[in-house]
Design an enzyme around this catalytic site. Structure first.
Site, PDB file in Angstrom:
ATOM      1  N   TRP A  76      38.924 113.123  14.084  1.00  9.14           N
ATOM      2  CA  TRP A  76      37.828 112.016  13.706  1.00  9.14           C
ATOM      3  C   TRP A  76      37.758 111.358  15.051  1.00  9.14           C
ATOM      4  O   TRP A  76      38.727 110.802  15.752  1.00  9.14           O
ATOM      5  CB  TRP A  76      38.370 110.871  12.792  1.00  9.14           C
ATOM      6  N   THR A 107      43.873 114.040  14.174  1.00  7.87           N
ATOM      7  CA  THR A 107      44.070 113.054  14.964  1.00  7.87           C
ATOM      8  C   THR A 107      42.636 112.265  14.774  1.00  7.87           C
ATOM      9  O   THR A 107      41.695 112.708  14.420  1.00  7.87           O
ATOM     10  CB  THR A 107      43.655 113.914  16.365  1.00  7.87           C
ATOM     11  N   CYS A 108      42.903 110.784  15.159  1.00  4.71           N
ATOM     12  CA  CYS A 108      41.667 109.731  15.358  1.00  4.71           C
ATOM     13  C   CYS A 108      41.586 109.162  16.582  1.00  4.71           C
ATOM     14  O   CYS A 108      42.825 108.754  17.034  1.00  4.71           O
ATOM     15  CB  CYS A 108      42.044 108.847  14.027  1.00  4.71           C
ATOM     16  N   VAL A 109      40.551 109.162  17.018  1.00  2.17           N
ATOM     17  CA  VAL A 109      40.409 108.619  18.306  1.00  2.17           C
ATOM     18  C   VAL A 109      39.344 107.599  18.362  1.00  2.17           C
ATOM     19  O   VAL A 109      38.189 107.882  17.876  1.00  2.17           O
ATOM     20  CB  VAL A 109      40.089 109.641  19.462  1.00  2.17           C
TER      21      VAL A 109
END
Length: 133
Positions: A76, A107-109
């Site tokens: 994301w 994974t969220c960035v």
């Protein structure tokens, strides 16, 4: 179908897996954003865009004969980490409505911006459709 990778002494993650092992046909879904099939935004609301983004991901998965349960990795990209955390309950409800209780390695960035100016979120997915025995 897929094996979740969870070291025994680690705390169980909520809403994602630490890792997934799978065998089969790989499906790669390019970054999807919160616009409709005609590439038009219907809203600037983060949750509504997330809902549409997840529906777009699911549509691409279907084209490959895959479904949310075949996802092994999800990334994301969001433009507002504070809003993401403030709206986690709503986010979780939308996610479960579209993707069910399928939680791949995630994974969220937070990013400064996405390529489409109105986009609030972009999601890319890798899925594995098991080989038929």
């Amino acid at each position: 179908m897929h094996k979740l990778l969870q070291p025994p002494d680690w705390t169980q993650p909520k809403g994602y897996a630490n890792g997934v092992a799978a065998r089969g046909t790989l499906v790669f879904v390019g970054g999807q954003i919160g616009w409709n099939a005609q590439q038009q935004f219907e809203t600037d609301d983060f949750i509504a865009q997330t809902d549409q983004t997840l529906r777009n991901v699911a549509a691409v998965l279907r084209e490959a004969g895959a479904a949310p349960e075949h996802m092994v990795r999800m990334t994301w990209y969001i433009v507002d980490r504070v809003e993401y955390h403030a709206r986690l309950a709503e986010l979780g409800a939308v996610y479960r409505e579209v993707m069910g209780r399928n939680f791949p390695a995630m994974t969220c960035v937070e990013v400064a911006a996405l390529m489409e100016q109105r986009a609030r979120i972009e999601i890319e997915v890798t899925a594995v459709v098991p080989d038929v025995a």
